[in-house]
Structure formats: C-alpha cells, structure tokens
Design an enzyme around this catalytic site. Structure first.
Site, PDB file in Angstrom:
ATOM      1  N   LYS A  69       9.957   3.323   9.185  1.00 56.72           N
ATOM      2  CA  LYS A  69       9.191   2.214   9.769  1.00 56.72           C
ATOM      3  C   LYS A  69      10.155   1.118  10.207  1.00 56.72           C
ATOM      4  O   LYS A  69      11.132   0.823   9.500  1.00 56.72           O
ATOM      5  CB  LYS A  69       8.202   1.696   8.725  1.00 56.72           C
ATOM      6  CG  LYS A  69       7.164   0.708   9.255  1.00 56.72           C
ATOM      7  CD  LYS A  69       6.191   0.323   8.136  1.00 56.72           C
ATOM      8  CE  LYS A  69       5.124  -0.648   8.592  1.00 56.72           C
ATOM      9  NZ  LYS A  69       4.200  -1.003   7.495  1.00 56.72           N
ATOM     10  N   SER A 144      -0.545  -0.810   8.929  1.00 51.68           N
ATOM     11  CA  SER A 144       0.462  -1.097   9.922  1.00 51.68           C
ATOM     12  C   SER A 144       1.492   0.007  10.117  1.00 51.68           C
ATOM     13  O   SER A 144       2.193   0.011  11.117  1.00 51.68           O
ATOM     14  CB  SER A 144       1.197  -2.370   9.543  1.00 51.68           C
ATOM     15  OG  SER A 144       1.912  -2.202   8.329  1.00 51.68           O
ATOM     16  N   SER A 168      -1.137  -0.460   4.130  1.00 47.63           N
ATOM     17  CA  SER A 168      -0.453  -0.072   5.362  1.00 47.63           C
ATOM     18  C   SER A 168       0.186   1.314   5.358  1.00 47.63           C
ATOM     19  O   SER A 168       0.628   1.781   6.398  1.00 47.63           O
ATOM     20  CB  SER A 168       0.611  -1.112   5.724  1.00 47.63           C
ATOM     21  OG  SER A 168       0.001  -2.219   6.334  1.00 47.63           O
TER      22      SER A 168
END
Lengths: 473, 477
Positions: A69, A144, A168
């Site tokens: 990420k 996210s 997330s």
C-alpha cells in the site's frame, strides 16, 4: 502464494517469468490498482530470487511478488499516500515490514492505490483516480486499501500489505472476495507506515487464502525497537495445518445484525457461521451494547490524531510546496489548501475542533473513555467465547457512480470493523458468499489480543470446507 | 516600605548533556554544519516514530530529587501542536498533565537570609531547530541539528519577589544542574534559557496584577536588567492609573528595553493530547532509588558542610562551592594538608587568578592538589616565604614543575641557619654604628632598617621570622 512457492520448488515456474507476466498484466489492466510499479526493481529482485532458488537457499517467500500500500515507506520508491502533497516524496528508508519482506526474499512489485492518507472506504479520494473492483470495474474495490485488495483479487500479485485504521484492510478484502487480516495493535511494527491515526493504525496482510495471509503475517509480525508501541513478546509461527474447530466457541453479537445490514450479506454471513457450527464450533449469542458508539468514538479519536499527524506536511522540508505571496503563513495555507483533498481537509478540521480548548473534555476525552468501555466489553465477551463472528461490511461493493455524497453514510460502512481497531483486537475478513449480482460477501472474525493463531486457524478450517476463496473474478 | 509587591515566576529550559537526542540516535553535539546531526526521526519525515532515550528520564529524576520534587510514577507524553518552520512534526513532544517532577523547592540565599522558592513542575521535552534569516536574501533557512535535543523545563512558583531573588534562584538552579552533571549551564549558547512571568500589585494586596511574559535574556546581567525594566514599566503604568496588558515581551539588550511580541504571538491553542506513539512511561521505586544513590552532594549542603567541617567563613564556602570541580579540588587539598583556611586563601587568590587569566577550568590547571599542598608545606617548614611562594606558584602553573624543583633550581631556600645569620648581623651592626646607637637609644622603628640590610646581605633569603628574632636579640644585648 504457497502455490507459487511450490511451483518454484518444482521448477515449473520461475520468478522472472512470473514477474514479467505480472508486469505485463498490470500495464495492460485498467484497475488503477497501482500508483507506482517498480518494474526495474521487481525484475532485479526476481533475478536474485531465481539464483537463490537454484542454489536451494530460498524460503517460502523467496521470489514471491508482493504489493505494498502506498502509505508504507519504501526506500528509493515514491510513497505518495495518494496525496498531491506527497506526490514527489521518495523515502530514504524502508518501513520495518518492507525490510522484513525483503529480507525473506519477497519481491516488492509496486505501490498500491488508496484513499488519500488512507482516509476513506472506497479508494476514490486518491489524487491518482479511483481504483476499480476486478469483479466489476464499474464498482469500488472498497478502501482504503482498495488497490491492494484489487491487485490480489485480480492476481496481479501473490499477496499485499494494507493498513487498517477503521476497517481499511477488512472492508476492501470483503468487497474483493479475498482474505485480509488486521493484526493485534502492537504485533506488527508501524515504523514506516505514514500515520493517519497512530493509536488505531495497523499494517496487515491481504491474500487469496487464510494460509497465504498467515505466511505473510508471520513474515512481518514481531517486536520492533523502532516502534515504541510494538509489543515485546514471543510471536510463535502460525500453524498452517487445519485446526480442529471442535468446541471452539463463536460469539455472535446481536448488534452485528442490526438495521442497515443488507439482507444478502446477512444471509451469507449466517450461512458462514453455520459452516463453523457444522465443523463442531459452538455458537453463542452475545451482546456488545457499547459498540453502537464505535463510529462516533472513532471519528473523534481518528480525526484528532490525524489533525496532528498531518501537521508535518507544511511544505518546509519535503513534499509539494506552494509559495503563495511569499509570507510564511501564506505558504502554509497555500501548500495545505492545494496539497490536501476534500476528505483529508474535512478530517483535519474535525480533529482540530475535537482537540480545541473548551471542547477537549466533551469530545476527545469522552471518546477515550468510551473507547475503554468498548475494550472492556470485548474483554468480558471473550471470557465466554474464543471468537466473535459477523459481517465485515453492511453491504457489498457498490457502483462508483452510486457513490454517496453524504460522508456520514460512507462513515457507516465501517460500523462493524471499527470496534476491533478501538479495542486493538485482531480481526479477519473471509469470503463467505456472493450477492445476487455476483459480488463477494465478507465475514469478519474477531479474536482476543494476540490470538491470530485462533483467528487464522478458523479461517483455514473454513476455507478447507468452502470454495468462496477459490472463485476468481 | 515599598509601595508595590513584585511577583515573579521563572521558567527555565535546560539542555541536557546526553550524548544522543531524546527520540533518536542523533548526536546532541552543537556547532556542527547545519542539518548534519539529523535523521528521518528528528526531521519529522513521514512514517517515522519516536523512541524515548531513557537517560533523559534518569536526568529528570536526578533534578527532581535534587529539588525535593515528588516523582511521577506514570508519565504521559503529550503533543503540543503548532506550526513553525523549526518544528519538524508540527507538534512538540512534551509532557502536559503528568510532569516528571512536581511540588519541589529550591533554597536560595539573598542577603544572609535563605528562602525557599517553590518548583511547580519539571518536565521532559524536545528542543526545536533554529530558523536562520539571511539579511541579503528574501529567504530563511532552517537548521535542524538542535531539533530533538532533550530539555528539562523547570517552572517555579510565583514566589520570587525581587530581581535579586530571581538572579539568586537562577544561579542556584544552574549550579545544581551543573553539580548533577546534566547541563553545561551555558547561557550565551542557550543551553540554560530563562523566561520570566512578572506582575506587580499594591503592597500587601491579595489580588495579583496582570502579568507579562519576558523572553530573550541570555545572561544573568540581562535577566536583572530586563526584570528591572519590566517591573518599572508595570509600576509606571499602574501608578498612572493604567492597566498592564497581558503580553509577551522581548528583551532587547542593545537598547536596554523590552518590546511587545504581540504581533507574532496570538493566543495559541496548542491542542495538547496524549502522544499516541509513546506508551506511558512507568518510573518505579527501584529506578528512583538507583538515581538517588548516585546523587552527588548539592551546592547548598556542601556550602554548609564546608563551614562546619573546615571552619572556613561563609564567603570562602560560597566561592569554593561555585563549581563542583573547584570544591572537589579544595577537599582533595585538605585531605593532603590539614590547613583548610590557608588552602582556601590560596585557591581564592592564586588559583582563581590563574584560571581567570588563562580562561581555563580547574581540571586543566597544571597545579595539582598535591603540588599546591607540597608548596604550602614548604612555607610551613620555613623553606620559602609567602611572597616567594607566590612566584613559585606562578611558575608551577606555567611549567608544571614541582615547588621543590623550582625552589632548588632558583636557589630560593630561606637561610634559617642562626649561626650564619648572626655572623651577618654582627657585621651589619659594626658597619652601621649611628643607626645602632639610635636604635639602642629607643628608636626601635629602625628594626626594619636592619632587617632590610640582612635581606640585602642574604639576597632576600633570610627567614624573616628568624631574622627578626636574631636582630632584636643582638641589638638589645
């Protein structure tokens, strides 16, 4: 991941071959799952891995392509947090988790898309545009960590790292039909994770299966002296054999099946729980009345910490700077006005307000007190059960054009995932079914602190008896 | 009677002598090229985390114990949020609700009476960097070498009622910090910084006046002058029926006046909240006791002991305890030679003179306690006179040679041989019949004349005591 490792060992697949193929697919794909793809670095590391495997010095992760990420720092590779303000930021250091993966021979294939500074549940607030759900590219992959989830689901990497502050990792895992673990707070180092809400943030693994998730978790977990909140203790390896679910007590809170939950999701999750019952688990109805305050508590604590954590993006030392009129205050205001997106600004303002003189006691302090109550409630519940089960998210992935304008309804997408962050508990999302439109449904399991073994064991047992994780988009 | 009561509270920031910064491994060394003592942690890069340097805590406990504070068992770090280019993270990690030390006091002496000044709190925090402005460019630079250097903030109660007390408090606190070896006390370079809160009220009034905060005083002299200026300013305003405005004032040493900082310092809301990146810091009894066992004797206790144990005057004790190494030097000497007052005299005159002249520390003095006391023994034995000893001392300080060597090589031994001296005196009496007659007629002031003659004859080496005795005897017989 384990399958790839097996193929490497049988020499039916070579790392350079796999990475080359993945890079080609990433290039030609339209998921917008990656912000940065490190083609040269990935090929170089694939070559190294190939050598190690030939010499027989490889381990399970050698040559395994992992996506990271883009709020986790990678030395020499841009780390943008999907924000304009860090669009040009190249860290001089690896996050501890990245270093650990590299040391195990894993290949960092690229940096995945996310909501700006991980603030969102849809991967639409990214300054680089929304990521798309591989099951239906007109839909959100969740967020996210939507880029990581989409990349894993689409098979663009063997596994990925995400971060989970209020859901997330788990929510996008659920939206994309993969497995995602939010580990116990303190079990995985946060060093190098660009902070959103320090007391809630936790890095975790995402993969197709619970076993692959366990392998990644084993690689990144453990005490790190560079993170003062990392817990010094023993971290035994997760047993990958299918555990016995016989006699395992699974608590099912009423509150997880309340108003706002899609009936399709409820049905799949209920069926998933029945599967555990069929494997010998005991289902115990429980109640967690305080978690109804979870979302409210979360949006005070998370935004308060964020308002402080994001103060360093001032245009002075790194990142993007907008000079404005030349005056210092003007430079600050222009840099932050142009550098941050609307959702980030909204949360900075909320948090600043919550911490302001005269409001601190009513908001931040009160929220911290309720947070303690929620933790205690879980602690009490875990005297009666070994795991808690329920849905990961109230709905399945929805269309990018159905995006809700009202931030509050977006915030409610995290209603089931937030409590585990507030209490620092480990939680897992597992694919447990599909909606009528063919979108994956996720089931969430929550365990006591540091009981990732029980959690992942249950995930493995579930997947050994179901096939949802094997369905590909 | 004074018309107004003065109320002063002082806030001191002491830079600690740890070798590394408070939250990272960077060196605390000052004076290096800008931004060379930095790392991602003290530069506030994204994703970095602080790790507490436990030595800072030990130093804080040390000062807390030395100032009679209660030590907080569960310490919470807090973030103080504000924007400034020299503050890398946009917040300073400090302590807010649970400072490391609380409710202590420091005893000061002003004009022969002692007074306790309360210490409200002592807390740990990180220093900021430094902004550097270029006059010739519309640019400012930031040097982060100092960012993350550990500080103790020491806040006094508003117990101080005069500028003299303020200076005495600061001197005492500085001395304690230096005795504890946790701060170098350098005011000019900013390792010991002080801000003051001042107000005045009609004498005897219960109601405090409105206070101003005073900054930018980098020497004791400036503290004194700035406080005096500000007190007079307050009294002037109050006397003319005005109202002092709550404000932050900056001392301008060149113009000898204070200026308001109002434009810069709007009322800040620092939005303190507990630092989530650091766990609460537990300080247990064992740690406190360990630090306590290592506490040195503090200046005030040592001053009292010096007077009692060595029978030296208060003034001597004051001077000798100014610094720990100097007091140690004195004590070492007294162990070698039991003449504390003589030793004290020599240290206060010759030793301190040499230190001042050379601008050095006692540790750099070539005259060791052994050398000084050996020389004092030579005086005692009569081998050299006190005035000769002063030369000998200077030479010891210059060359590092021992007093015995110097005396021998320069032929400085006194002539104490009575037979030899009597011969010489006999010659002098014979050669000076007129003076002899006058002396014997009662003009005894002429004794000096004969002593002088004898000194001349012995090239100054006659032992003055013996010389006097012999001349008297022979003139009187």
């Amino acid at each position: 991941m384990l399958e790839t490792a097996r193929q490497y060992r049988c020499s039916t697949l070579r790392p350079t071959e796999l990475v080359d193929d993945l890079l080609a697919r990433i290039r030609s794909g339209s998921l917008n799952a990656f912000i940065t793809v490190d083609e040269a670095g990935a090929m170089r590391d694939a070559g190294k891995a190939e050598k190690a495997l030939k010499q027989g010095s490889g381990d399970t992760l050698t040559g395994i392509p992992v996506a990271v990420k883009d709020n986790i720092c990678t030395r020499g590779i841009k780390t943008t947090c999907a924000s304009k303000i860090l669009a040009n930021f190249v860290p001089t250091y690896d996050a501890t988790v990245v270093e650990r993966l590299r040391n195990r021979g894993a290949i960092i294939i690229g940096k995945t898309n996310l909501d700006e500074f991980a603030m969102g549940s849809t991967t639409t607030t990214s300054t680089f545009g929304p990521a798309k759900n591989p099951w239906d590219e007109t839909r959100t992959p969740g967020g996210s960590s939507g880029g990581s989830a989409a990349a894993v689901a689409a098979g663009l990497c063997a596994g990925a790292l995400g971060s989970d502050t209020g859901g997330s990792i788990r929510q996008p895992a659920s939206f994309c039909g993969i497995t995602g673990l939010k580990p116990t707070y303190g079990s995985v180092s946060r060093f190098g994770l660009v902070a959103f809400a320090s007391s809630l943030d936790q890095i975790g693994p995402m993969a197709r299966t619970a076993r692959d998730t366990a392998v990644l978790y084993d690689a990144i977990k453990g005490h790190d002296p560079s993170d003062s909140t990392s817990v010094p203790r023993g971290y035994p390896a997760i047993d990958l054999k299918s555990p016995d679910m016989n006699g395992i007590r699974i608590g099912v809170p009423d509150e997880f099946f309340a108003e706002g939950l899609s009936p399709e999701v409820a049905l799949s999750v209920r069926r998933g729980i029945s599967t555990f019952e069929g494997l010998g688990a005991r289902i115990i109805p429980i109640s967690l009345p305080y978690i109804r305050y979870g979302v409210a508590v979360y949006y005070i604590i998370a935004t308060a910490e964020a308002s402080s954590n994001l103060a360093r993006y001032d245009g002075v030392r790194y990142g993007v700077r907008k000079e404005g009129s030349g005056d210092l205050t003007d430079m600050y205001m222009e840099t932050r006005a142009q550098g941050f997106g609307a959702e980030v600004k909204r949360r900075i303002m909320l948090g600043t307000y919550a911490l302001s003189a005269g409001y601190y006691d009513a908001y931040y302090k009160k929220a911290s007190q309720v947070r303690v109550l929620i933790s205690q409630e879980f602690e009490a519940a875990f005297t009666r059960c070994d795991l808690i089960a329920g849905p990961t998210a109230p709905v399945c992935a929805f269309g990018l054009d159905e995006m809700m304008d009202d931030p509050l309804s977006i915030y409610l997408l995290d209603i089931y995932t937030i409590p585990a962050n507030l209490a620092g508990l480990p939680a897992l999302s597992l694919p447990c079914g599909f909606s009528g439109e063919g979108m994956p449904v996720g089931m969430q399991l929550i365990a006591p602190h540091f009981r990732e073994d029980t959690l992942l064991g249950a995930g493995m047992a579930f997947q050994d008896h179901t096939g949802f994780h094997e369905v590909r988009p | 009677m004074r018309e107004y009561d003065i109320v002063i509270g002082l806030e001191v920031h002491a830079q600690l002598l740890t070798s590394t910064k408070i939250f990272c491994g960077c060196s605390t060394k000052a004076g290096l090229p800008p931004n060379t003592n930095t790392c991602p942690v003290c530069m506030g890069m994204p994703g970095i985390l602080p790790v507490l340097n436990r030595k800072v805590v030990a130093y804080g406990i040390k000062l807390g114990l030395a100032t009679h504070c209660s030590i907080t068992r569960r310490n919470i770090f807090a973030r103080k949020n504000y924007f400034y280019p020299d503050l890398p993270k946009g917040y300073q990690i400090t302590q807010y609700e649970n400072p490391l030390g609380e409710h202590g006091f420091l005893e000061i002496e002003v004009g022969h009476s002692s007074k306790r000044i309360g210490i409200t709190r002592i807390h740990m925090e990180e220093d900021a960097g430094k902004n550097i402005h270029d006059e010739h460019e519309p640019l400012s630079y930031v040097d982060f070498n100092r960012a993350g250097v550990p500080l103790l903030e020491i806040v006094s109660e508003p117990d101080i009622t005069s500028t003299e007390e303020a200076v005495a408090y600061l001197k005492e606190l500085r001395q304690v910090l230096m005795y504890l070896d946790i701060c170098d006390g350098n005011m000019e370079e900013g390792s010991f910084r002080c801000d003051a809160n001042i107000s005045v009220k009609p004498a005897g009034s219960e109601q405090f006046g409105i206070r101003t905060e005073l900054k930018n005083m980098n020497s004791f002299k400036n503290v004194q002058k700035a406080l005096e200026f500000e007190i007079n300013r307050h009294i002037g305003i109050v006397k003319s029926g005005g109202r002092v405005e709550q404000d932050t004032m900056l001392w301008n040493a060149a113009e000898n006046r204070t200026y308001s900082m109002r434009s810069k310092e709007e009322s800040h809301d620092y939005r303190y909240f507990p630092e989530p990146d650091l766990l609460p810091l537990e300080v247990d009894d064992a740690w406190i006791e360990e630090v306590r066992s290592l506490l040195p004797e503090l200046p005030s206790a040592r001053r009292r002991r010096f007077q009692l144990q060595y029978g030296i005057p208060e003034y001597d004790a004051d001077v000798l305890t100014q610094s720990k190494p100097l007091a140690d030097y004195f004590e070492k000497c007294t162990h070698l030679l039991d003449s504390p007052k003589e030793i004290s005299n020599w240290i206060m005159t010759s030793v301190l003179r040499v230190l001042n002249e050379k601008g050095i520390d006692i540790s750099a003095l070539t005259v060791t306690p052994e050398m000084l006391t050996d020389m004092l023994s030579l005086i005692k034995k009569g081998t050299i006179s006190i005035s000769m000893a002063k030369d000998v001392f200077s030479e010891m300080a210059g060359t590092g040679r021992s007093s015995a060597e110097i005396v021998k090589s320069r032929g400085l031994e006194q002539v104490s041989d009575e037979v030899d001296l009597r011969d010489k005196v006999r010659d002098i009496i014979e050669n000076n019949p007129a003076e002899t007659e006058k002396y014997r007629a009662g003009k005894t002031q002429l004794l000096g004349f004969f002593v002088g003659q004898l000194m001349k004859a012995t090239r100054g080496k006659a032992n003055p005591k013996i010389a006097n005795k012999i001349i008297k005897e022979m003139l009187d017989s």
